[in-house]
Design a protein around this motif. Sequence first.
Motif, PDB file in Angstrom:
ATOM      1  N   PHE A  16     -14.989  68.841 -89.113  1.00 37.95           N
ATOM      2  CA  PHE A  16     -13.969  69.843 -89.429  1.00 37.95           C
ATOM      3  C   PHE A  16     -13.802  70.766 -88.220  1.00 37.95           C
ATOM      4  O   PHE A  16     -14.744  71.469 -87.851  1.00 37.95           O
ATOM      5  N   GLY A  17     -12.633  70.777 -87.621  1.00 35.91           N
ATOM      6  CA  GLY A  17     -12.319  71.800 -86.629  1.00 35.91           C
ATOM      7  C   GLY A  17     -11.566  72.906 -87.342  1.00 35.91           C
ATOM      8  O   GLY A  17     -10.330  72.907 -87.367  1.00 35.91           O
ATOM      9  N   ILE A  18     -12.286  73.846 -87.928  1.00 38.60           N
ATOM     10  CA  ILE A  18     -11.664  74.758 -88.892  1.00 38.60           C
ATOM     11  C   ILE A  18     -10.894  75.914 -88.256  1.00 38.60           C
ATOM     12  O   ILE A  18     -10.168  76.619 -88.944  1.00 38.60           O
ATOM     13  N   SER A  37      -5.554  82.288 -80.735  1.00 45.65           N
ATOM     14  CA  SER A  37      -5.110  80.904 -80.833  1.00 45.65           C
ATOM     15  C   SER A  37      -4.554  80.618 -82.226  1.00 45.65           C
ATOM     16  O   SER A  37      -4.899  81.291 -83.208  1.00 45.65           O
ATOM     17  N   GLU A  38      -3.719  79.606 -82.316  1.00 46.58           N
ATOM     18  CA  GLU A  38      -3.103  79.245 -83.590  1.00 46.58           C
ATOM     19  C   GLU A  38      -4.173  78.881 -84.621  1.00 46.58           C
ATOM     20  O   GLU A  38      -5.180  78.249 -84.302  1.00 46.58           O
ATOM     21  N   GLU A  39      -3.945  79.275 -85.858  1.00 48.11           N
ATOM     22  CA  GLU A  39      -4.917  79.028 -86.917  1.00 48.11           C
ATOM     23  C   GLU A  39      -4.184  78.673 -88.206  1.00 48.11           C
ATOM     24  O   GLU A  39      -3.133  79.231 -88.498  1.00 48.11           O
ATOM     25  N   TYR A  40      -4.760  77.745 -88.961  1.00 46.50           N
ATOM     26  CA  TYR A  40      -4.128  77.263 -90.180  1.00 46.50           C
ATOM     27  C   TYR A  40      -4.869  77.781 -91.412  1.00 46.50           C
ATOM     28  O   TYR A  40      -6.041  78.142 -91.329  1.00 46.50           O
ATOM     29  N   PRO A  41      -4.201  77.831 -92.584  1.00 43.69           N
ATOM     30  CA  PRO A  41      -4.793  78.442 -93.786  1.00 43.69           C
ATOM     31  C   PRO A  41      -6.138  77.823 -94.173  1.00 43.69           C
ATOM     32  O   PRO A  41      -6.327  76.607 -94.085  1.00 43.69           O
ATOM     33  N   LEU A  44      -6.301  74.852 -96.665  1.00 45.97           N
ATOM     34  CA  LEU A  44      -6.033  73.507 -96.178  1.00 45.97           C
ATOM     35  C   LEU A  44      -7.338  72.735 -96.039  1.00 45.97           C
ATOM     36  O   LEU A  44      -7.456  71.580 -96.477  1.00 45.97           O
ATOM     37  N   PHE A  45      -8.348  73.382 -95.450  1.00 43.29           N
ATOM     38  CA  PHE A  45      -9.640  72.736 -95.226  1.00 43.29           C
ATOM     39  C   PHE A  45     -10.498  72.732 -96.490  1.00 43.29           C
ATOM     40  O   PHE A  45     -11.166  71.744 -96.800  1.00 43.29           O
ATOM     41  N   ARG A  46     -10.463  73.838 -97.212  1.00 44.31           N
ATOM     42  CA  ARG A  46     -11.233  73.923 -98.452  1.00 44.31           C
ATOM     43  C   ARG A  46     -10.745  72.878 -99.450  1.00 44.31           C
ATOM     44  O   ARG A  46     -11.542  72.217-100.129  1.00 44.31           O
ATOM     45  N   GLY A 222      -5.091  70.310 -89.224  1.00 43.94           N
ATOM     46  CA  GLY A 222      -5.247  69.453 -90.385  1.00 43.94           C
ATOM     47  C   GLY A 222      -5.004  67.980 -90.124  1.00 43.94           C
ATOM     48  O   GLY A 222      -5.214  67.144 -91.009  1.00 43.94           O
ATOM     49  N   GLN A 223      -4.555  67.642 -88.924  1.00 45.81           N
ATOM     50  CA  GLN A 223      -4.347  66.243 -88.580  1.00 45.81           C
ATOM     51  C   GLN A 223      -5.695  65.545 -88.421  1.00 45.81           C
ATOM     52  O   GLN A 223      -6.633  66.107 -87.869  1.00 45.81           O
ATOM     53  N   VAL A 224      -5.797  64.313 -88.913  1.00 38.27           N
ATOM     54  CA  VAL A 224      -7.054  63.578 -88.869  1.00 38.27           C
ATOM     55  C   VAL A 224      -6.917  62.384 -87.934  1.00 38.27           C
ATOM     56  O   VAL A 224      -5.976  61.585 -88.058  1.00 38.27           O
ATOM     57  N   THR A 225      -7.844  62.286 -87.004  1.00 39.48           N
ATOM     58  CA  THR A 225      -7.838  61.180 -86.052  1.00 39.48           C
ATOM     59  C   THR A 225      -9.176  60.454 -86.089  1.00 39.48           C
ATOM     60  O   THR A 225     -10.168  60.954 -86.608  1.00 39.48           O
ATOM     61  N   ALA A 226      -9.183  59.256 -85.525  1.00 39.41           N
ATOM     62  CA  ALA A 226     -10.408  58.456 -85.458  1.00 39.41           C
ATOM     63  C   ALA A 226     -11.222  58.787 -84.221  1.00 39.41           C
ATOM     64  O   ALA A 226     -12.255  58.178 -83.983  1.00 39.41           O
TER      65      ALA A 226
END
Length: 372
Positions: A16-18, A37-41, A44-46, A222-226
Amino acid sequence: MEILRYRPVPAAAVFFGITRRCPLHCKHCSTSSMLDSEEYPEQLFRGFAETFTPENRPEFVLMSGGEALLRPRLVQDIAELSRAVGARSHVLSGLYFAQHGGRIPPAVKRAIDAVDHFSASLDVFHEEEVPRAAVFRVLKELMDEGKHVSLQLTGTGPGDPYLADLTAEVRRVFDDRVPMLVAPVSPHGRADAWLKQAPLPQGAIAPAPCAVSAWPVIGFNGQVTACGNQDVMDGKVPLPAHLYLGHIAKDDWSTIRERAIGSPMVRAIRATGPEYLMERHGSGDGCGTAGYCQTCWVLSKDPAVPATVRRLSVEPTTRLVEERTEELLVEAGAVSFAQQYGITEYAELITLGLAGTEPAGVGSQWTAGSTP
């Protein structure tokens, strides 16, 4: 030690890069993090962590940033949600809160108490922001309370005198009870402007399995990569189609896990590495001197590679090769992983604190060669 030992097992963990925010200004920061820096809610992670179940969960849940402990309540919530389903949690921090001494802030302390393992970053660049003595003080406090802790160190290479001094002092101060993962500074983020890279080696292309493509990585958006390669995460390189696993705003853990385990291209990269795939199945003359990760970024652009990989992925022999590769990587152990992806001369330092015992095996859900 246990986390690294199972690094090659597909979907055994999730990163998780929260947040991308951080109050420190380290000159080597791979994410170029700043306080604004930009931060997301947080939800989203919870919300994604809430999709873990006892029957379908990662074994390890790892959190970082930026500075993950700028969101202590989120770290605590993810750790508690993970523990409730049988997963174990880990957080990596730059210890911004230790800059000026004093006690660990209550909210941060609750977050640290909630996770199963706590790691601190320490290197010559962090020391310009947070004194070494302050880092040691925090680790001692946590260890006195029975907390499992470790250090993640970076340096310029095996001949770096700073690393020799730091590792020796850590061993002395903590009586060989704090494991250390020592890695070279990566040419990403702020370090990209000043770090000189060695020329790429020449030679024949051979299979070189990519263990770091085994665990899904959730980016700050929130984007998920391999893969957690920072150039990909930052958008400096267009996201290769075969590395995209989804987005936690719409995909749950079960979906992400299924894609991570089942994607033919990711399976092939884990088993043989991108250079071998391009050399063996590409329509051109191989990957030349592009480099390991650089070759991975263009695999999807050559239609011959994904087409051949998809065709071969259903063959029983392909699955046997993939399973045996995974088994061999797990059998090689954590020190082998640290040698390959860290600074070889310091790899054994990850075993400190084990007192000669072998790490416990991961839960029965995870068995090398028979990943669910």
